[in-house]
Design an enzyme around this catalytic site. Structure first.
Site, PDB file in Angstrom:
ATOM      1  NE  ARG A 188      42.866  33.665  42.742  1.00  0.00           N
ATOM      2  CZ  ARG A 188      42.004  33.391  41.763  1.00  0.00           C
ATOM      3  NH1 ARG A 188      40.689  33.502  41.994  1.00  0.00           N
ATOM      4  NH2 ARG A 188      42.437  33.009  40.585  1.00  0.00           N
ATOM      5  CB  CYS A 232      45.013  30.467  42.841  1.00  0.00           C
ATOM      6  SG  CYS A 232      46.556  31.408  42.881  1.00  0.00           S
TER       7      CYS A 232
END
Length: 264
Positions: free
Chosen positions: A229, A224
């Site tokens: 994430r 990410c």
């Protein structure tokens, strides 16, 4: 215990002496109510924090301090949870993989699911007994920028970009360069969460990813902006049996390196 554990199954095992529950929720959320006995770990402890790529791993020495502080011992089965659907919990479990501690589970849906099931909460902070564990880093669960560049033309290699579509397309710029790694497939991390089931991993995750072009026939690396994430997307891939690694440098590194290729 399975890699993905449901709240009721965890509640039935809380008295196990070899169980270590690690909660990566925001500090106030932890204090407001957590799983009895759960140890709090601030997510910052999992990252080197050094610009321009703060998501890179801390040193083995620093990780040794972190895991000693939470009392990790080789015999522990670790269960991780957070208050946001699995990003920090996934990053933590990936870090366990990096240090060779293979006995771990993710509380499916994290604290959203635990609260949704009406299970007991404690407001007493846990005080773990520090351990004497020694930590060494195994590079197998990760890839760096050079390794990714070497594999970009391999037909069975896939880059899973867990950022937002705006970041992927280059419309939201968070580094010197905007866009994505050539050939990367975009699947934002939240698309793998089911908001109707307290943010559990969606039941059709395998089929959903296959429609996008991500499946178990490939060697996958996920990233990410800082491998937060993508902590969750790594976890989902792991739960589906994918050959998946993570790129902790992520876009904050790739987008700031002078010689990395970019697509928009």
């Amino acid at each position: 215990m399975d890699l993905i554990i449901e709240p009721e199954a965890l509640a039935a095992r809380l008295e196990r002496e070899d169980l270590l529950i690690v909660d990566l929720s925001a500090p106030q959320n932890y204090l407001d109510g957590h799983i009895p006995g759960a140890v709090h770990l601030p997510f910052q402890a999992l990252m080197a924090g050094t610009p321009p790529a703060p998501g890179k791993l801390p040193s083995a020495e620093r990780l040794t301090e972190v895991f000693r502080h939470i009392g990790l011992r080789p015999e522990h089965h670790v269960v991780a949870c957070d208050d946001e659907g699995g990003g920090w919990a996934g990053r933590f479990l990936w870090t366990l993989e990096v240090i060779g501690h293979k006995n771990y589970s993710y509380l499916n849906g994290g604290m959203h699911a635990w609260r949704g099931a009406g299970l007991p909460l404690s407001t007493e902070p846990a005080e773990p007994t520090p351990s004497a564990i020694e930590v060494a880093i195994d590079p197998a669960p990760l890839m760096d920028a050079e390794q990714i560049q070497q594999h970009l033309k391999d037909p069975d290699f896939r880059v899973w970009d867990a950022r937002s579509p705006q970041e992927y397309r280059g419309e939201r710029v968070l580094a010197m360069k905007a866009g994505h790694i050539p050939g990367a497939i975009n699947c934002e991390w939240t698309q793998l969460m089911d908001p109707q089931r307290d943010l559990r991993i969606r039941a059709d995750a395998r089929e959903f990813l296959a429609r996008l072009g991500i499946d178990d026939s490939q060697k996958i690396v996920t990233h990410c902006q800082s491998h937060h994430r993508s902590g969750f997307t790594w976890l989902v891939g792991k739960s589906l049996g994918f050959d998946i690694r993570a790129y902790p440098g992520s876009w904050s590194e790739w987008g700031n390196l002078p010689d990395t290729p970019v697509e928009q």
